[in-house]
Enzyme design. Structure first.
Site, short mmCIF file in Angstrom:
data_model
loop_
_atom_site.label_atom_id
_atom_site.label_comp_id
_atom_site.label_asym_id
_atom_site.label_seq_id
_atom_site.Cartn_x
_atom_site.Cartn_y
_atom_site.Cartn_z
CG ASP A 44 42.23 42.22 53.53
OD1 ASP A 44 41.52 41.89 54.49
OD2 ASP A 44 42.92 41.40 52.87
CE1 TYR A 49 47.37 37.63 51.71
CE2 TYR A 49 46.63 39.88 51.89
CZ TYR A 49 46.35 38.54 51.76
OH TYR A 49 45.05 38.14 51.65
CE LYS A 74 42.86 38.56 55.01
NZ LYS A 74 43.81 39.30 54.19
CG HIS A 107 44.93 34.12 55.90
ND1 HIS A 107 46.02 34.88 55.59
CD2 HIS A 107 44.21 34.05 54.75
CE1 HIS A 107 45.96 35.25 54.32
NE2 HIS A 107 44.88 34.75 53.78
P1 NAP Z 1 41.40 40.43 42.55
O1 NAP Z 1 41.15 41.74 43.20
O2 NAP Z 1 40.27 39.54 42.23
O3 NAP Z 1 42.16 40.64 41.14
C1 NAP Z 1 43.35 41.33 41.03
C2 NAP Z 1 43.73 41.33 39.54
O4 NAP Z 1 42.83 42.14 38.79
C3 NAP Z 1 45.12 41.87 39.32
O5 NAP Z 1 45.71 41.11 38.28
C4 NAP Z 1 44.86 43.31 38.84
O6 NAP Z 1 45.90 43.72 37.99
C5 NAP Z 1 43.57 43.15 38.09
N1 NAP Z 1 42.74 44.38 38.10
C6 NAP Z 1 42.39 45.11 39.18
N2 NAP Z 1 41.57 46.11 38.83
C7 NAP Z 1 41.40 46.02 37.50
C8 NAP Z 1 40.65 46.78 36.55
N3 NAP Z 1 39.90 47.83 36.93
N4 NAP Z 1 40.70 46.41 35.25
C9 NAP Z 1 41.44 45.34 34.86
N5 NAP Z 1 42.18 44.59 35.70
C10 NAP Z 1 42.15 44.93 37.02
O7 NAP Z 1 42.50 39.58 43.34
P2 NAP Z 1 43.06 39.42 44.80
O8 NAP Z 1 44.16 40.40 45.03
O9 NAP Z 1 43.39 38.00 44.97
O10 NAP Z 1 41.88 39.75 45.80
C11 NAP Z 1 41.67 41.02 46.37
C12 NAP Z 1 42.11 41.07 47.83
O11 NAP Z 1 41.41 40.09 48.60
C13 NAP Z 1 43.58 40.69 48.06
O12 NAP Z 1 44.48 41.71 47.72
C14 NAP Z 1 43.57 40.35 49.52
O13 NAP Z 1 43.57 41.51 50.33
C15 NAP Z 1 42.24 39.62 49.64
N6 NAP Z 1 42.42 38.14 49.52
C16 NAP Z 1 42.16 37.37 50.61
C17 NAP Z 1 42.30 35.99 50.54
C18 NAP Z 1 42.00 35.15 51.76
O14 NAP Z 1 42.30 33.94 51.75
N7 NAP Z 1 41.44 35.74 52.80
C19 NAP Z 1 42.71 35.37 49.34
C20 NAP Z 1 42.97 36.18 48.24
C21 NAP Z 1 42.80 37.55 48.34
P3 NAP Z 1 46.75 45.07 38.29
O15 NAP Z 1 47.30 44.93 39.70
O16 NAP Z 1 47.80 45.07 37.25
O17 NAP Z 1 45.79 46.20 38.17
#
Ligand code: NAP
Length: 284
Positions: A44, A49, A74, A107
């Protein structure tokens, strides 16, 4: 890998890898290669991004046949119009170096979403996108968009995690045949989520990490989940969730953590719309 079947018959992996906040191109390419090697098939990204080129390079380097992958990107607010979306789509495809997309999303529910949606419908009918959907739309916005256009979105990608479980929204989406996809499965680490006492107790019982419990909980709810990690060990850990099953009792325990409020931004709040519009230079 488990799959869900979307409302147009397309199969979508239930567990995906997101690349938000990995702006460094080399790091992004490496971590996506690692994710694909680990077994992830859903990647994704988004024009916002700034890493579609890196994702495209990782796809090529992976050696995995294109048809086995499920690639989402998106269109962001500056292109939220009919013409703008056509241009943004062409640009994203070029950056990703792909012939087609598996899923293309609006998005944010901000700007000329109707014009943008008509562009998606055309691109879908031309066979350039296998499924079209939205992100951050509330049920009323989904109803409005669906009822006054040809195609009902296949997916709504929204903030869902243990603190914001959105059960009612899930029930609504399911009743309309729309797949819920969660972003921010770890609430981006806020509120010490990885050390939450209820999750820690459950994780110890299964010999898993709290991160794995949170992703397994999404899977058992029938939600496609996205998580992000720039750390290869955690990339692998977050995919290792198919060899255990949370009991009904543990699923119920996790509902007690729910606060049913966003930990980021409410898309029904005028301040959020103003903030997002501000990114593209719009203000009152
Ligand atoms: P998330 O997955 O909720 O959290 C990421 C955080 O968690 C990072 O700081 C990562 O650190 C840490 N982490 C990951 N795995 C871990 C584990 N096993 N143990 C401990 N810490 C861990 O955040 P997100 O990136 O915002 O959301 C995921 C995806 O959703 C995004 O990458 C994007 O593709 C999508 N997204 C979409 C929208 C939208 O508006 N549509 C908004 C936000 C996100 P490290 O990297 O250091 O491991």
């Amino acid at each position: 890998m488990q799959y869900t079947t979307l409302n147009n018959g397309v199969k979508m992996p239930m567990v995906g890898f997101g690349v938000f906040q990995i702006p460094d191109q080399d790091q992004c390419q490496k971590v996506v290669e690692e994710a694909i090697k680990t077994g992830y098939r859903l990647i994704d990204t988004a024009e916002a991004y700034g890493n579609e080129e890196a994702v495209g390079k990782a796809i090529k380097a992976s050696g995995v046949p294109r048809e086995e992958l499920f690639i989402t990107t998106k269109v962001f607010i500056q292109h939220m119009s009919y013409e703008g979306t056509k241009e943004a789509f062409a640009e994203s495809l070029k950056k990703l170096d792909l012939a087609y997309l598996d899923l293309y999303l609006l998005h944010q529910p901000v700007g000329d979403t109707f014009g943008a949606w008509r562009a998606l419908e055309e691109l879908y009918k031309e066979g350039k996108i296998r499924a079209i959907g939205v992100s951050n739309f509330k049920p009323d916005q989904i109803a409005n968009l669906s009822l006054f256009n040809d195609i009902t979105p296949a997916v709504n990608q929204v903030e869902v995690h243990v603190f914001n479980q959105k059960e009612e929204e899930k029930i609504y989406l399911t009743s309309k045949g729309i797949q819920m996809e969660s972003w921010g499965a770890f609430a981006e680490g806020q509120f010490d989520i990885f050390n939450n006492p209820i999750l820690t107790e459950i994780a110890a019982k299964y010999g898993k990490s709290t991160a794995q419990v949170m992703l397994r909980w999404q899977l058992q709810r029938g939600i496609v989940s996205l998580s992000k990690s720039a750390n290869p060990e955690r990339v692998r850990q977050n995919f290792d969730i198919f060899d255990f099953e949370l009991s009904d009792e543990d699923m119920a325990k996790i509902t007690t953590i729910n606060t049913n409020t966003t930990v980021f931004a409410d898309h029904h709040d005028a301040a959020t719309v103003e903030l997002l519009a501000g990114f593209v230079g719009k203000s009152f």
